[in-house]
Design an enzyme around this catalytic site. Structure first.
Site, PDB file in Angstrom:
ATOM      1  N   LYS A 124      43.360  33.926  43.609  1.00 22.61           N
ATOM      2  CA  LYS A 124      43.371  35.151  42.105  1.00 22.61           C
ATOM      3  C   LYS A 124      44.448  35.903  43.399  1.00 22.61           C
ATOM      4  O   LYS A 124      44.132  35.720  44.064  1.00 22.61           O
ATOM      5  CB  LYS A 124      42.437  35.191  41.569  1.00 22.61           C
ATOM      6  N   ASP A 164      47.590  36.601  33.498  1.00 20.49           N
ATOM      7  CA  ASP A 164      45.483  36.713  33.490  1.00 20.49           C
ATOM      8  C   ASP A 164      45.645  37.703  32.689  1.00 20.49           C
ATOM      9  O   ASP A 164      46.962  38.744  32.487  1.00 20.49           O
ATOM     10  CB  ASP A 164      45.237  36.734  34.910  1.00 20.49           C
TER      11      ASP A 164
HETATM   12  P1  NDP Z   1      44.825  40.253  27.868  1.00 21.29           P
HETATM   13  O1  NDP Z   1      45.263  41.631  28.913  1.00 21.29           O
HETATM   14  O2  NDP Z   1      45.322  39.526  26.447  1.00 21.29           O
HETATM   15  O3  NDP Z   1      43.247  40.962  26.998  1.00 21.29           O
HETATM   16  C1  NDP Z   1      42.611  41.315  27.205  1.00 21.29           C
HETATM   17  C2  NDP Z   1      41.493  42.522  25.966  1.00 21.29           C
HETATM   18  O4  NDP Z   1      40.482  42.492  26.046  1.00 21.29           O
HETATM   19  C3  NDP Z   1      42.042  43.305  25.463  1.00 21.29           C
HETATM   20  O5  NDP Z   1      42.397  43.623  23.958  1.00 21.29           O
HETATM   21  C4  NDP Z   1      41.413  44.628  26.431  1.00 21.29           C
HETATM   22  O6  NDP Z   1      41.730  45.453  25.147  1.00 21.29           O
HETATM   23  C5  NDP Z   1      40.624  44.239  26.174  1.00 21.29           C
HETATM   24  N1  NDP Z   1      39.667  44.510  27.426  1.00 21.29           N
HETATM   25  C6  NDP Z   1      39.989  44.808  28.115  1.00 21.29           C
HETATM   26  N2  NDP Z   1      39.270  45.500  29.433  1.00 21.29           N
HETATM   27  C7  NDP Z   1      38.104  46.279  28.530  1.00 21.29           C
HETATM   28  C8  NDP Z   1      36.504  46.512  28.544  1.00 21.29           C
HETATM   29  N3  NDP Z   1      36.183  47.219  29.593  1.00 21.29           N
HETATM   30  N4  NDP Z   1      36.111  46.716  27.576  1.00 21.29           N
HETATM   31  C9  NDP Z   1      36.031  46.314  25.983  1.00 21.29           C
HETATM   32  N5  NDP Z   1      37.576  45.592  26.354  1.00 21.29           N
HETATM   33  C10 NDP Z   1      38.429  45.340  27.022  1.00 21.29           C
HETATM   34  O7  NDP Z   1      43.555  39.375  28.850  1.00 21.29           O
HETATM   35  P2  NDP Z   1      43.546  37.599  28.446  1.00 21.29           P
HETATM   36  O8  NDP Z   1      42.990  38.000  26.636  1.00 21.29           O
HETATM   37  O9  NDP Z   1      44.380  37.199  28.803  1.00 21.29           O
HETATM   38  O10 NDP Z   1      42.133  38.000  29.399  1.00 21.29           O
HETATM   39  C11 NDP Z   1      40.476  37.821  28.837  1.00 21.29           C
HETATM   40  C12 NDP Z   1      39.623  37.622  29.825  1.00 21.29           C
HETATM   41  O11 NDP Z   1      39.949  36.264  29.934  1.00 21.29           O
HETATM   42  C13 NDP Z   1      39.564  37.603  31.112  1.00 21.29           C
HETATM   43  O12 NDP Z   1      38.172  37.793  31.840  1.00 21.29           O
HETATM   44  C14 NDP Z   1      40.334  36.967  32.199  1.00 21.29           C
HETATM   45  O13 NDP Z   1      40.454  36.803  33.365  1.00 21.29           O
HETATM   46  C15 NDP Z   1      39.802  35.697  31.079  1.00 21.29           C
HETATM   47  N6  NDP Z   1      40.860  34.409  31.383  1.00 21.29           N
HETATM   48  C16 NDP Z   1      41.770  34.024  30.851  1.00 21.29           C
HETATM   49  C17 NDP Z   1      43.313  33.112  31.264  1.00 21.29           C
HETATM   50  C18 NDP Z   1      44.415  33.466  29.904  1.00 21.29           C
HETATM   51  O14 NDP Z   1      44.559  31.943  29.762  1.00 21.29           O
HETATM   52  N7  NDP Z   1      44.520  34.249  29.582  1.00 21.29           N
HETATM   53  C19 NDP Z   1      42.260  31.862  31.598  1.00 21.29           C
HETATM   54  C20 NDP Z   1      41.397  32.358  31.891  1.00 21.29           C
HETATM   55  C21 NDP Z   1      40.232  33.390  32.097  1.00 21.29           C
HETATM   56  P3  NDP Z   1      42.892  46.924  25.574  1.00 21.29           P
HETATM   57  O15 NDP Z   1      44.038  46.218  25.039  1.00 21.29           O
HETATM   58  O16 NDP Z   1      42.522  48.093  25.210  1.00 21.29           O
HETATM   59  O17 NDP Z   1      43.519  46.942  26.719  1.00 21.29           O
END
Ligand code: NDP
Length: 448
Positions: A124, A164
């Site tokens: 990572k 990510d």
């Molecule tokens: P994005 O950046 O696309 O989306 C993250 C979302 O979570 C946003 O809506 C963000 O809100 C919200 N968020 C972040 N921090 C907080 C918080 N503290 N409280 C509330 N909402 C929060 O990321 P991903 O969708 O790609 O990833 C999300 C999760 O999935 C992570 O844990 C990542 O490691 C995991 N993951 C992702 C993969 C992928 O293919 N993308 C693969 C496997 C796991 P805002 O827009 O306001 O920041």
């Protein structure tokens, strides 16, 4: 050294890395019997070796903002284990990124990648750079500067990063362009690229869709279906909105999404028009709240989505977003299935609570492995310079998620963690992932 002694050593050595310690304890809590079943694991110190990364690359990233000022960020790549394939795992750009966060994510990634059955090690990386509020030009300059530092440590057979939080197709494409420019090599060094130049179809959708396929298998194991199930989802990013899309396609009713500002509740449930609108809104970094004027529902500023009656909860935002109080609310509101789209969104107390209350719980390392699985398929497509169709890849994703589900379920049952009516997916996933990597380490002797 026993597993308990390994944990003690890590707590003493890294007291300032709480997320990493939490991730190690979670795995350790269920691999005991599997560990004892093979005396070579202890003899060759397999768990000790797996809890210390092969190496951590730590660097400074200088870049210039739109006003001509020099900005400085920190960058890392944690190459945790390449026991079963080249290092593989995403890059995260977010102000909360630290060595502890990346070590927890890299450690989880080892077992997640092992569960996919594909040849990928665990890694990572990322930076404490905050993309929010930055112009497109600033993002591009940062991505170029970041990969200029990292490029010498990655390669198609060495280490293959992906996206990510904060790193999507746009950022991966900028980094790929700089890598190609610096090395004069056109190779599959990053996954999640644009489809016209080596990227795989369905990669964007894969994590969210895959998590829902996992859920579908869990529900089928209880002789039930997705149709009509009420689903609470947190986050409004890549994973959340694609999970919402697939759950809706399969006949479930998605009641919530959320972001760092609050929760959107729609008692009518989402449909494709609403989901497309949400995707566009987030892509333009506009407030979720505006949904209410257009489609109705409620905006709950500063609140989490765990306060509504539902059958399923899918936390898809970030680590430790569900604590014990949230877990209590979920149980009170009738939730029977929790599927982690995010990495480690439930803290240890929340996991204990939901498992004690017989909620069917799928940990991220199993349920969100669809993204990295399709990345693995992108690596193989790049190696043979081929493209597969959306339908072919979707079918492969479905098969992989079913295999992960079935392998975790069998490992759980074989090791005394549950029966057909309650499957302990967390223990099953930890055991199945651990054994695959541990057996490789044993076969290698003392080298990694
Ligand atoms: P994005 O950046 O696309 O989306 C993250 C979302 O979570 C946003 O809506 C963000 O809100 C919200 N968020 C972040 N921090 C907080 C918080 N503290 N409280 C509330 N909402 C929060 O990321 P991903 O969708 O790609 O990833 C999300 C999760 O999935 C992570 O844990 C990542 O490691 C995991 N993951 C992702 C993969 C992928 O293919 N993308 C693969 C496997 C796991 P805002 O827009 O306001 O920041």
């Amino acid at each position: 050294m026993s597993i308990q002694e390994v944990i003690q050593t890590i707590e003493n050595r890294y007291p300032h890395q709480p997320e990493f310690i939490q991730a190690v304890k979670e795995v350790a809590s269920s691999i005991g019997s599997a560990y004892d079943s093979n005396p070579n694991y202890a003899k060759l110190k397999v768990f000790e070796r797996l809890t210390e990364p092969d190496r951590i690359i730590n660097f400074r990233v200088n870049w210039e903002d739109d006003n001509g000022n020099v900005q400085i960020n920190r960058g890392w790549r944690v190459q945790f284990s390449n026991a079963i394939g080249p290092y593989k795992g995403g890059l995260r750009f977010h102000p909360t990124v630290s060595e502890s966060v990346l070590k927890f994510l890299g450690f989880e990634q080892i077992f997640k990648n092992a569960l996919t059955g594909l040849p990928m090690g665990g890694a990572k990386g990322g930076s404490d750079f905050d993309p929010k509020g930055k112009s497109d030009n600033e993002i591009r300059r940062f991505c170029y500067a970041f990969i200029r530092e990292l490029h010498q440590y990655i390669g198609k057979d060495m280490d293959v990063p992906a996206g990510d939080i904060g790193v999507g197709g746009r950022e991966v494409s900028y980094m790929f362009a700089m890598y190609k420019n610096l090395t004069h090599e056109y190779e599959g060094v990053l996954t999640g690229k644009g489809v016209g130049f080596g990227g795989s179809l369905i990669r964007t959708e894969a994590t969210g869709y895959g998590a829902v396929y996992f859920l579908e298998n869990m529900i089928a194991a209880q002789k039930d279906t997705m149709v009509g199930k009420k689903v609470l989802i947190s986050g409004a990013g890549n994973v959340s909105l694609h999970a919402a899309e697939k759950a809706t396609m399969l006949g479930a009713k998605v009641l919530t999404v959320s972001d760092s500002k609050g929760t959107l509740y729609d008692p009518e449930g989402l449909d494709q028009t609403k989901i497309d609108w949400l995707k566009e809104q987030k892509a333009q970094r506009k407030p979720l709240e505006e949904y209410v004027q257009k489609f109705g529902g409620q905006w709950l500023a500063g609140e989490k989505p765990w306060q509504f009656d539902a059958d399923v909860a899918m936390p898809c935002a970030t680590q430790n977003e569900v604590d014990e109080n949230d877990a209590k609310k979920l149980v009170e509101h009738g939730v029977k299935y929790i599927v982690e789209g995010a990495n480690m969104p439930l803290n240890i107390a929340a996991i204990d609570y939901v498992r004690e209350h017989q909620v069917h719980y799928a940990p991220g390392k199993a349920a969100n492995a669809g993204g990295v699985a399709v990345s693995g398929l992108e690596m193989s497509q790049n190696s043979v310079r081929q493209y597969r169709t959306f339908e072919e890849l979707d079918q492969q994703l479905k098969n992989i998620m079913k295999d992960i589900h079935d392998n975790a379920a069998s490992a759980a049952k074989e090791n005394g963690y549950g029966d057909d009516s309650y499957i302990d997916y967390m223990s099953g996933a930890n055991i199945a992932g651990f054994k695959r990597v541990a057996d490789a380490l044993v076969a290698y002797g003392v080298l990694n």
